[in-house]
Design an enzyme around this catalytic site. Structure first.
Site, PDB file in Angstrom:
ATOM      1  N   TYR A 182       0.876  -1.173   0.000  1.00  0.00           N
ATOM      2  CA  TYR A 182       0.000   0.000   0.000  1.00  0.00           C
ATOM      3  C   TYR A 182       0.913   1.223   0.000  1.00  0.00           C
ATOM      4  CZ  TYR A 182      -4.024  -2.926   1.304  1.00  0.00           C
ATOM      5  OH  TYR A 182      -5.021  -3.864   1.338  1.00  0.00           O
ATOM      6  N   PHE A 211     -13.756  -3.747   1.698  1.00  0.00           N
ATOM      7  CA  PHE A 211     -14.802  -2.919   1.078  1.00  0.00           C
ATOM      8  C   PHE A 211     -16.102  -2.977   1.898  1.00  0.00           C
ATOM      9  CE2 PHE A 211     -12.937  -3.553  -3.499  1.00  0.00           C
ATOM     10  CZ  PHE A 211     -11.853  -2.754  -3.169  1.00  0.00           C
ATOM     11  N   PRO A 212     -16.010  -2.865   3.235  1.00  0.00           N
ATOM     12  CA  PRO A 212     -17.220  -3.009   4.067  1.00  0.00           C
ATOM     13  C   PRO A 212     -18.253  -1.913   3.824  1.00  0.00           C
ATOM     14  CG  PRO A 212     -15.387  -2.206   5.387  1.00  0.00           C
ATOM     15  CD  PRO A 212     -14.808  -2.601   4.062  1.00  0.00           C
ATOM     16  N   GLY A 242     -16.089   0.252  -0.676  1.00  0.00           N
ATOM     17  CA  GLY A 242     -14.799   0.468  -1.344  1.00  0.00           C
ATOM     18  C   GLY A 242     -14.859   1.637  -2.309  1.00  0.00           C
ATOM     19  N   PHE A 243     -14.511   1.374  -3.581  1.00  0.00           N
ATOM     20  CA  PHE A 243     -14.487   2.453  -4.570  1.00  0.00           C
ATOM     21  C   PHE A 243     -15.895   2.812  -5.063  1.00  0.00           C
ATOM     22  CE2 PHE A 243     -10.216   0.580  -4.804  1.00  0.00           C
ATOM     23  CZ  PHE A 243      -9.463   1.720  -4.588  1.00  0.00           C
ATOM     24  N   PRO A 290     -19.189   3.533  -3.165  1.00  0.00           N
ATOM     25  CA  PRO A 290     -19.913   3.651  -1.892  1.00  0.00           C
ATOM     26  C   PRO A 290     -21.308   3.032  -1.973  1.00  0.00           C
ATOM     27  CG  PRO A 290     -18.928   5.746  -2.532  1.00  0.00           C
ATOM     28  CD  PRO A 290     -18.703   4.812  -3.672  1.00  0.00           C
ATOM     29  N   LEU A 291     -21.668   2.296  -0.934  1.00  0.00           N
ATOM     30  CA  LEU A 291     -22.993   1.658  -0.921  1.00  0.00           C
ATOM     31  C   LEU A 291     -24.060   2.737  -0.908  1.00  0.00           C
ATOM     32  CD1 LEU A 291     -22.427  -1.146   1.753  1.00  0.00           C
ATOM     33  CD2 LEU A 291     -22.503  -1.387  -0.741  1.00  0.00           C
TER      34      LEU A 291
HETATM   35  N1  LIG Z   1      -7.243  -8.227   0.805  1.00  0.00           N
HETATM   36  C1  LIG Z   1      -7.513  -7.441  -0.205  1.00  0.00           C
HETATM   37  O1  LIG Z   1      -7.374  -7.818  -1.380  1.00  0.00           O
HETATM   38  C2  LIG Z   1      -8.010  -6.049   0.054  1.00  0.00           C
HETATM   39  C3  LIG Z   1      -8.567  -5.302  -0.993  1.00  0.00           C
HETATM   40  C4  LIG Z   1      -9.039  -4.023  -0.718  1.00  0.00           C
HETATM   41  C5  LIG Z   1      -8.954  -3.502   0.554  1.00  0.00           C
HETATM   42  N2  LIG Z   1      -8.393  -4.234   1.562  1.00  0.00           N
HETATM   43  C6  LIG Z   1      -8.321  -3.703   2.956  1.00  0.00           C
HETATM   44  O2  LIG Z   1      -9.641  -3.419   3.351  1.00  0.00           O
HETATM   45  C7  LIG Z   1      -9.730  -2.082   3.853  1.00  0.00           C
HETATM   46  C8  LIG Z   1     -11.131  -1.546   3.596  1.00  0.00           C
HETATM   47  O3  LIG Z   1     -11.347  -1.380   2.227  1.00  0.00           O
HETATM   48  P1  LIG Z   1     -11.451   0.068   1.571  1.00  0.00           P
HETATM   49  O4  LIG Z   1     -10.854   1.067   2.498  1.00  0.00           O
HETATM   50  O5  LIG Z   1     -10.932  -0.013   0.212  1.00  0.00           O
HETATM   51  O6  LIG Z   1     -13.015   0.204   1.416  1.00  0.00           O
HETATM   52  P2  LIG Z   1     -14.203   0.718   2.382  1.00  0.00           P
HETATM   53  O7  LIG Z   1     -13.759   0.734   3.786  1.00  0.00           O
HETATM   54  O8  LIG Z   1     -15.434  -0.021   2.028  1.00  0.00           O
HETATM   55  O9  LIG Z   1     -14.421   2.185   1.823  1.00  0.00           O
HETATM   56  C9  LIG Z   1     -13.493   3.176   1.891  1.00  0.00           C
HETATM   57  C10 LIG Z   1     -14.063   4.347   1.100  1.00  0.00           C
HETATM   58  O10 LIG Z   1     -15.266   4.777   1.702  1.00  0.00           O
HETATM   59  C11 LIG Z   1     -15.133   6.124   2.160  1.00  0.00           C
HETATM   60  N3  LIG Z   1     -15.675   6.166   3.537  1.00  0.00           N
HETATM   61  C12 LIG Z   1     -15.293   5.441   4.603  1.00  0.00           C
HETATM   62  N4  LIG Z   1     -16.035   5.752   5.682  1.00  0.00           N
HETATM   63  C13 LIG Z   1     -16.930   6.687   5.271  1.00  0.00           C
HETATM   64  C14 LIG Z   1     -17.962   7.399   5.923  1.00  0.00           C
HETATM   65  N5  LIG Z   1     -18.231   7.207   7.220  1.00  0.00           N
HETATM   66  N6  LIG Z   1     -18.687   8.273   5.188  1.00  0.00           N
HETATM   67  C15 LIG Z   1     -18.439   8.474   3.878  1.00  0.00           C
HETATM   68  N7  LIG Z   1     -17.450   7.837   3.194  1.00  0.00           N
HETATM   69  C16 LIG Z   1     -16.702   6.947   3.896  1.00  0.00           C
HETATM   70  C17 LIG Z   1     -13.659   6.443   2.136  1.00  0.00           C
HETATM   71  O11 LIG Z   1     -13.459   7.769   1.734  1.00  0.00           O
HETATM   72  P3  LIG Z   1     -12.953   8.894   2.791  1.00  0.00           P
HETATM   73  O12 LIG Z   1     -11.477   8.736   2.870  1.00  0.00           O
HETATM   74  O13 LIG Z   1     -13.401  10.152   2.158  1.00  0.00           O
HETATM   75  O14 LIG Z   1     -13.638   8.622   4.095  1.00  0.00           O
HETATM   76  C18 LIG Z   1     -13.128   5.505   1.076  1.00  0.00           C
HETATM   77  O15 LIG Z   1     -13.219   6.113  -0.193  1.00  0.00           O
HETATM   78  C19 LIG Z   1      -8.614  -1.354   3.089  1.00  0.00           C
HETATM   79  O16 LIG Z   1      -8.257  -0.151   3.723  1.00  0.00           O
HETATM   80  C20 LIG Z   1      -7.538  -2.397   3.092  1.00  0.00           C
HETATM   81  O17 LIG Z   1      -6.846  -2.370   4.340  1.00  0.00           O
HETATM   82  C21 LIG Z   1      -7.940  -5.512   1.334  1.00  0.00           C
END
Ligand SMILES: NC(=O)c1ccc[n+]([C@@H]2O[C@H](COP(=O)([O-])OP(=O)(O)OC[C@H]3O[C@@H](n4cnc5c(N)ncnc54)[C@H](OP(=O)(O)O)[C@@H]3O)[C@@H](O)[C@H]2O)c1
Length: 286
Positions: free
Chosen positions: A59, A214-215, A218-219, A221-222
């Site tokens: 990362y 992507f809870p 992810g890219f 937003p739900l």
């Molecule tokens: N094992 C794998 O292959 C894999 C793949 C992908 C990810 N991951 C891990 O999983 C973690 C979670 O995935 P992710 O961060 O990509 O996806 P995510 O947690 O589903 O979503 C993150 C996105 O949502 C936005 N967000 C988060 N909280 C919010 C809120 N309360 N209100 C509005 N927007 C919000 C963030 O933007 P803002 O910054 O603007 O809040 C960001 O763009 C990653 O950080 C990584 O550590 C693992």
């Protein structure tokens, strides 16, 4: 923050809601916060009670690396902090130059290099949990047993405390458990992407944590009327309902929402206190 805990591998007790660091680096694409904000997000997460941080040495973009930020913000690490990292497919990193073929990350030599890169950048002698990431591209021929055996060897050497797997099928989960003790599975899963429902249950049955990435979408937003309706009933936000739903779905689910925003971090942590009613759960399942 809820007081509920899950013991990864039986000994690493983590809160149900963790934090994912990918967004702090802008890897693989997208905006990232200023460095000072990124460091404060990490520190505040820990202050708010988060003790499960997900990362990887790869990362990293334009010299901004998640492991460096974690080390700068949090080292010396609190005793109860659990840092989960990953190696395997998709290994390009700032200090690990490999050929373009993603599958090369699964060879024993490159798995060792990736583990060493994580040890070095996090500044630790042993990694708490390492996920073997099997990748999401064409991986015909990349069976899980061989690379997992190699990582198991590194665990036996004392470089890794516990092993997990990521981007895997239910079949691979079954094979993996015959090779080494597995404490967590990290896959794509959220309210809108529920292909893994049987795997969530299989992990629960086996006492293995299921860590959805992507809870909150992810890219992408739900967004859905039913989510907004439930959020409206609680005076909550859509991401909070998405996280509360994951926490309610099964006790072995440990979401790791990512954010570069202090306000979103606080909002996400607060989601652990949002109790969904049977009516909410029924509406969300519709
Ligand atoms: N094992 C794998 O292959 C894999 C793949 C992908 C990810 N991951 C891990 O999983 C973690 C979670 O995935 P992710 O961060 O990509 O996806 P995510 O947690 O589903 O979503 C993150 C996105 O949502 C936005 N967000 C988060 N909280 C919010 C809120 N309360 N209100 C509005 N927007 C919000 C963030 O933007 P803002 O910054 O603007 O809040 C960001 O763009 C990653 O950080 C990584 O550590 C693992």
């Amino acid at each position: 923050m809820t007081s509920e805990r899950w013991a990864l591998g039986g000994d690493l007790k983590v809160g149900r809601l963790g934090y994912g660091t990918m967004k702090l680096t802008g890897w693989p694409r997208g905006e990232r916060p200023e460095r000072d904000t990124a460091l404060e997000v990490l520190r505040r997460a820990v202050r708010l009670g988060v003790n499960h941080i997900d990362t990887s040495y790869y990362y990293a973009r334009d010299g901004v690396a998640a492991n460096d930020l974690i080390r700068e913000a949090l080292h010396p690490y609190p005793d109860d902090l659990v840092i989960v990292t990953k190696v395997g497919a998709l290994v390009e990193g700032p200090d690990v130059a490999l050929p373009a073929d993603r599958k090369t990350g699964l060879t024993p030599a490159n798995l060792r290099r990736a583990v060493e890169a994580n040890l070095r950048s996090l500044g630790v002698d042993r990694l708490d949990v390492v996920n073997l990431r099997m990748g999401d591209l064409d991986r015909a021929g990349a069976a899980i047993a061989e690379p997992l055996q190699a990582l198991y060897g590194l665990q036996q050497e004392g470089l890794i405390r516990h092993l997990g797997i990521s981007n895997v099928t239910a079949g691979e989960f079954g094979v993996a458990r015959t090779v080494a003790p597995i404490v967590c599975v990290q896959n794509l899963y959220n309210l809108a992407q529920r292909d893994d429902d049987p795997l969530v249950d299989a992990c629960a049955e086996a006492g293995v944590a299921y860590v959805p990435f992507f809870p909150v979408g992810g890219f992408q937003p739900l967004a859905a009327a039913r989510l907004e309706a439930v959020a409206g009933r609680h005076g909550a936000t859509v991401p909070q309902v998405a996280l509360a739903w994951l926490l309610a779905r099964s006790p072995n689910i440990l979401p790791i929402p990512g954010t570069g925003s202090l306000a979103h971090l606080e909002e996400n942590v607060a989601a652990a206190n949002l109790s969904l009613t049977p009516e909410d759960l029924e509406d969300l399942a519709a």
